[in-house]
Design an enzyme around this catalytic site. Structure first.
Site, mmCIF file in Angstrom:
data_model
loop_
_atom_site.group_PDB
_atom_site.id
_atom_site.type_symbol
_atom_site.label_atom_id
_atom_site.label_comp_id
_atom_site.label_asym_id
_atom_site.label_seq_id
_atom_site.Cartn_x
_atom_site.Cartn_y
_atom_site.Cartn_z
ATOM 1 N N GLY A 46 0.839 -1.190 0.000
ATOM 2 C CA GLY A 46 0.000 0.000 0.000
ATOM 3 C C GLY A 46 0.872 1.236 0.000
ATOM 4 O O GLY A 46 2.034 1.206 0.412
ATOM 5 N N GLN A 51 2.934 9.937 1.360
ATOM 6 C CA GLN A 51 4.211 9.223 1.329
ATOM 7 C C GLN A 51 5.032 9.570 0.095
ATOM 8 O O GLN A 51 6.184 9.176 -0.012
ATOM 9 C CB GLN A 51 3.988 7.714 1.404
ATOM 10 C CG GLN A 51 3.433 7.267 2.742
ATOM 11 C CD GLN A 51 3.237 5.769 2.767
ATOM 12 O OE1 GLN A 51 2.205 5.266 2.334
ATOM 13 N NE2 GLN A 51 4.239 5.065 3.269
ATOM 14 N N LEU A 91 6.473 1.812 4.345
ATOM 15 C CA LEU A 91 7.550 2.202 3.445
ATOM 16 C C LEU A 91 8.243 3.491 3.892
ATOM 17 O O LEU A 91 9.402 3.712 3.563
ATOM 18 C CB LEU A 91 7.022 2.359 2.014
ATOM 19 C CG LEU A 91 6.520 1.064 1.363
ATOM 20 C CD1 LEU A 91 5.911 1.360 -0.001
ATOM 21 C CD2 LEU A 91 7.633 0.037 1.260
#
Length: 157
Positions: A46, A51, A91
């Protein structure tokens, strides 16, 4: 659009509320495509727009199941049930993992890249991934919900 790059903690963009998407145009399509490519390249399941430094309610999820690629624009959890506790990573936090409690089932209202509303129901790991990404859109990081941290090698063993 230039190739997207991951934003890492402690970048303040990760903790900001994202704006509702109003323009369902080619720019949005390019953002979604770039985010999906980056997510796969980074071996994630995801990725949310903050991000990649974009403060819009846009996320992509693909847990490699029958649902395939899911594009969530302006998503809202309208129903949730049950509880699951399990490891999560992000991440934007390379090498950091921890147990997080999430609903085991969610029903989400969102829009697709053309602006068409839809609903998706998810259980288990997919529900976890969707909740994680929706949290990002509201500036909520998984580290705020971790009950126990792991080292990367503890998960592999």
């Amino acid at each position: 659009m230039a190739k997207l790059k991951l934003v890492y903690h402690p970048n303040e963009v990760l903790e900001q509320e994202c704006e509702v998407v109003k323009n369902f145009d080619n720019k949005l399509a390019k953002l979604l495509n770039g985010m999906y490519d980056l997510m796969l390249e980074a071996d994630g399941v995801g990725l949310a727009a903050p991000q990649v430094g974009v403060l819009q309610q846009v996320a992509v999820v693909d847990v490699d199941d029958r649902h395939g690629k899911i594009e969530l624009i302006n998503p809202v959890i309208i129903e949730q049930r049950g509880e699951q506790i399990g490891p999560e990573g992000c991440l934007s936090f390379p090498g950091l993992f921890g147990d997080v409690a999430r609903a085991d089932y969610v029903k989400v209202h969102a829009q697709n890249r053309k602006g068409k509303p839809y609903f998706i129901e998810a259980k288990g790991f997919l529900a976890r991934a969707i909740q994680h990404e929706i949290d990002h859109l509201h500036g909520v990081l998984f580290t705020e919900k971790v009950t126990k941290y792991y080292e990367e090698d503890e998960l592999e063993g």
